[in-house]
Design an enzyme around this catalytic site. Structure first.
Site, PDB file in Angstrom:
ATOM      1  N   ASP A 169      -0.561  -0.767 -13.712  1.00  0.00           N
ATOM      2  CA  ASP A 169      -0.702   0.038 -12.500  1.00  0.00           C
ATOM      3  C   ASP A 169      -1.084  -0.843 -11.292  1.00  0.00           C
ATOM      4  O   ASP A 169      -1.490  -1.993 -11.459  1.00  0.00           O
ATOM      5  CB  ASP A 169      -1.782   1.090 -12.760  1.00  0.00           C
ATOM      6  CG  ASP A 169      -1.625   2.316 -11.880  1.00  0.00           C
ATOM      7  OD1 ASP A 169      -0.838   2.275 -10.926  1.00  0.00           O
ATOM      8  OD2 ASP A 169      -2.314   3.318 -12.163  1.00  0.00           O
ATOM      9  N   ASP A 207       0.939  10.985  -8.066  1.00  0.00           N
ATOM     10  CA  ASP A 207       0.326  11.623  -9.235  1.00  0.00           C
ATOM     11  C   ASP A 207       0.466  13.145  -9.185  1.00  0.00           C
ATOM     12  O   ASP A 207       0.327  13.747  -8.132  1.00  0.00           O
ATOM     13  CB  ASP A 207      -1.188  11.338  -9.266  1.00  0.00           C
ATOM     14  CG  ASP A 207      -1.509   9.880  -9.537  1.00  0.00           C
ATOM     15  OD1 ASP A 207      -0.614   9.032  -9.389  1.00  0.00           O
ATOM     16  OD2 ASP A 207      -2.667   9.594  -9.894  1.00  0.00           O
TER      17      ASP A 207
END
Ligand code: 9PG
Length: 738
Positions: free
Chosen positions: A387, A448
């Protein structure tokens, strides 16, 4: 000027188009202008050439610099093409332009020029996260990373042009459009890299393609980039469970193992158990565990997960280290530096500044190798979610002055891939897309998901929210199965309450669009406490089919409302279309079969979530009471004059995932249909059949037991059944006496 001949190739002639190389020799800034393709120019011993190839339906071009001079140069940028935007037959006000974002979380959409420029929040933090060139300040141009498509609105004479880079391993590259659509520049950012005498430098390769349909152009571009960059596309999209969207960094070993137990008790086909952010003491110190949450160490946890038959996934943010990390304390010289020599902040992680690692530093690459080799071999990790990858590509001073930011990122990625081997699954997240192609197996393609439909604490298109996540699921669908497997982010199906603020229609929309996008399918609910009534939504999403629906109105609406999966099996052909009401009001939505790309003909229509047969159409169907944020999932199946399967309710793709065998027989006045359905777990659902005029059901057996049909509508019958791993449906039809 330029024109598009009969919807064909744009014709640029003479000084209308050029390439430029901007570089510095000492303090002197030079701009080399290249107006004649395939003819070298020389300046102070440096050779510049603009390669240009005419191809069927377009062009391919790149620039190459060979330094035979005396003095080193620093190259700032290469404009591989600056040209008037080709005429598309209609005024620019009617154009729609695809704007691809820089990294996983950056909003992507096609926007009409007449709607003005989309402006993102102009905070330094936003620019650092989402804009590759955050130091240059605000500008009033449209930019699209690596690729864009311009098109006129629908119509017989629709014309579209794609301008896109098909390689992305050398420089960050983008297409910029200026002056209200009048001029475009395809630019490769060389980041002031050093080219020594004897050295050379090539730009990325640009293609220009024209055609009527903009979506097909985008898909063909992705295919071309995939070939050029040797994309890794997994044969199956992974399934799994992720700790993040329930425990949000507070996950403990107990939480994880309890969920593994629940997955097995419920017989859910979720393979990977992904331990997300929160197990480590701080970013950078990946082997220093939070002792309260993982008191027994990680190996015991991973061994238990594996013993239960699962693969283990782990989250890391490998290209950064928090200011309180040991890594940063011990190796301050491993980090990017700004002009003053201070370490560069890559991002701020939940309030903590994280410095960006310099992936051109050999010691950093060694550290990455050792870290990931350990994770793979000692911890037994099979699935790596890496990430905040953009940190490796932020501007800064690097150890190797000859490496661009794209190359730095790629070196870091390559070190990780080499350490984990080809068999491990590598999922990019927070990642500049282009340089990851060919190294990652999966890619997060949007912001997200969130327990909320709309963002709650920051109102922009990249903020955490289910709507923002789904925008990119649809607008970046063309990348799936070409550049990698798309990761649409997690499924959330839990009941509305403290931990989820989505209403049922919104949950169904999330589940529908994720499933129709065909990529990774990870649930992130606390499955130890999941409601049975909600679990059924998860079951209908599994397994992923691997095939992606197409956003057919991508260029008409910034939030596309038609996401359509065409299915072809040797026993039949059907279309699953999600019609999405993004609005906040109940609507009446009419869908024309021609807008779905269906051949003309007559189609049965089935409304999946309402479990309702809507009849036959040869033209259009109307969804009445189309609820706010509801994706109406409609099946279209051609009519036939013999009895046939219409649909099943066991999976959103309605037959694609769960039907393992289909046999049809016809002898004289009798016909038979035999189906085998296969799916792990236990679930109740229905199978629907069409019984045309002149036919009737003679006998029906489900798993060898006789069952009477339920008449759903004239000529439509259904059977309810509990599918536990496998079920056999055998039907005999006979002619009715006239
Ligand atoms: C873990 C998470 C999850 C998630 C990733 C990434 O501060 N922020 O705005 C912010 C945005 C996204 C974000 C984290 C922070 O999410 O996408 O799946 O792994 O990190 O921290």
């Amino acid at each position: 000027m330029s024109r598009v001949v009969g919807g064909g190739t744009p014709v640029w002639s003479g000084p209308a188009r050029a390439a430029f190389v901007r570089y510095r020799m000492g303090q002197r800034v030079e701009v080399m202008e290249l107006r004649e393709p395939n003819k070298a120019r020389h300046l102070e011993g440096i050779r510049f050439i603009w390669r240009w190839q005419d191809e069927d339906g377009g062009y391919r071009m790149w620039v190459r610099i060979t330094h035979r001079g005396e003095e080193p140069i620093h190259v700032e940028a290469i404009d591989v093409l600056t040209a008037p935007v080709p005429h598309l037959g209609r005024p620019p006000q009617s154009w729609s332009i695809y704007q691809n974002g820089w990294q996983s979380w950056t909003p992507t959409f096609a926007r009409h020029l007449s709607n003005g420029l989309h402006t993102a929040p102009e905070t330094p933090a936003y620019r650092r996260w989402h804009q590759p060139h955050w130091e240059v300040g605000t500008d009033q141009e449209i930019s699209s990373e690596w690729v864009t498509v311009l098109t006129t609105t629908t119509g017989e004479d629709r014309a579209s042009v794609l301008v896109g880079f098909v390689s992305a391993d050398k420089q960050l590259a983008e297409i910029r459009i200026r002056q209200n659509g009048a001029e475009l520049t395809a630019r490769c950012y060389c980041d002031d890299i050093l080219v020594e005498p004897g050295g050379s430098l090539a730009s990325e390769t640009l293609v220009v393609r024209t055609g009527p349909d903009p979506l097909s152009l985008l898909e063909a571009w992705a295919d071309e980039m995939a070939t050029e960059m040797k994309a890794r596309v997994p044969t199956h999209s992974p399934t799994g469970w992720c700790s993040w969207y329930t425990f949000y960094g507070e996950n403990t070993a107990g939480n994880v193992l309890d969920n593994v137990q629940a997955i097995d008790d419920l017989d859910l086909p979720l393979n990977v158990i992904l331990i997300d952010d929160g197990y480590q003491t701080t970013i950078g110190d990946w082997f220093s565990l939070n002792e309260k949450r993982f008191p027994q160490g990680m190996e015991t946890v991973t061994r238990e997960i594996q013993a239960a038959g699962h693969q283990v996934g782990i989250w890391t943010a490998p290209f950064g280290a928090a200011e309180d990390s040991e890594l940063f304390r011990q190796h301050p010289h491993w980090f990017l530096q700004d002009e003053t020599g201070a370490p560069t902040v890559g991002w701020v992680h939940w309030g903590k500044p994280c410095y960006a690692l310099d992936c051109t530093h050999p010691e950093v690459l060694d550290w990455l190798s050792n870290t990931f080799r350990h994770l793979r071999r000692e911890w037994g990790i099979d699935f790596f979610k890496i990430d905040f990858l953009f940190a490796a590509a932020v501007p800064g001073r690097r150890h190797d002055a000859t490496a661009t930011r794209a190359q730095a990122l790629r070196r870091g990625l390559r070190a990780i891939r080499q350490a984990i081997g080809a068999s491990a699954f590598l999922l990019g997240c927070g990642a500049p897309l282009g340089p990851c192609v060919g190294i990652v197996d999966g890619m997060r393609i949007g912001p997200d998901v969130d327990p909320n439909w709309y963002p709650v604490w920051r109102h922009d298109l990249s903020a955490l929210s289910t709507q923002n996540a789904l925008r990119n699921v649809v607008t970046r669908a063309p990348l799936h199965g070409r550049l990698w497997a798309n990761d649409p982010d997690c499924l959330l199906v839990r009941q509305r309450g403290e931990n989820l603020d989505l209403v049922l229609n919104e949950v169904r929309t999330l589940v529908s669009l994720v499933t129709l996008s065909g990529g990774l399918s990870l649930d992130s609910d606390d499955l130890t406490a999941i409601d049975q009534g909600r679990l059924k939504y998860l079951r209908q999403a599994l397994p992923p089919t691997g095939l992606s629906a197409r956003p057919l109105d991508l260029f008409e609406h910034e939030l596309p409302g038609l996401f359509v999966l065409p299915v072809e099996r040797d026993w039949g052909r059907w279309w699953v279309a999600a019609a999405i009401n993004w609005g906040d009001r109940t609507a009446r939505t009419t869908i024309h079969t021609r807008d779905l790309g269906l051949p003309s003909g007559r189609y049965h229509v089935f409304h999946y979530w309402r479990r309702r047969y809507l009849g036959v159409t040869d033209d259009a169907v109307t969804v009445t009471r189309h609820q706010p944020h509801e994706a109406a999932v409609l099946l279209f199946k051609p009519t036939s004059d013999r009895p046939d399967l219409l649909t099943t309710t066991f999976h959103i793709c309605q037959g694609l995932a769960e039907i393992s065998s289909y046999q049809f027989g016809i002898i004289n006045a009798k016909s038979t249909v035999e189906l085998i359905l296969e799916k792990p777990g236990r679930q109740f659902g229905r199978v629907f059949f069409t019984v045309p005029a002149g036919w009737q059901v003679a006998e029906a057996q489900i798993d060898g037991r006789l069952q009477a049909p339920v008449v759903e509508a004239p000529h439509i019958v259904s059977f309810g059944l509990t599918l536990e791993d496998r079920a056999a449906v055998e039907l005999a039809f006979e002619r009715t006496a006239c």
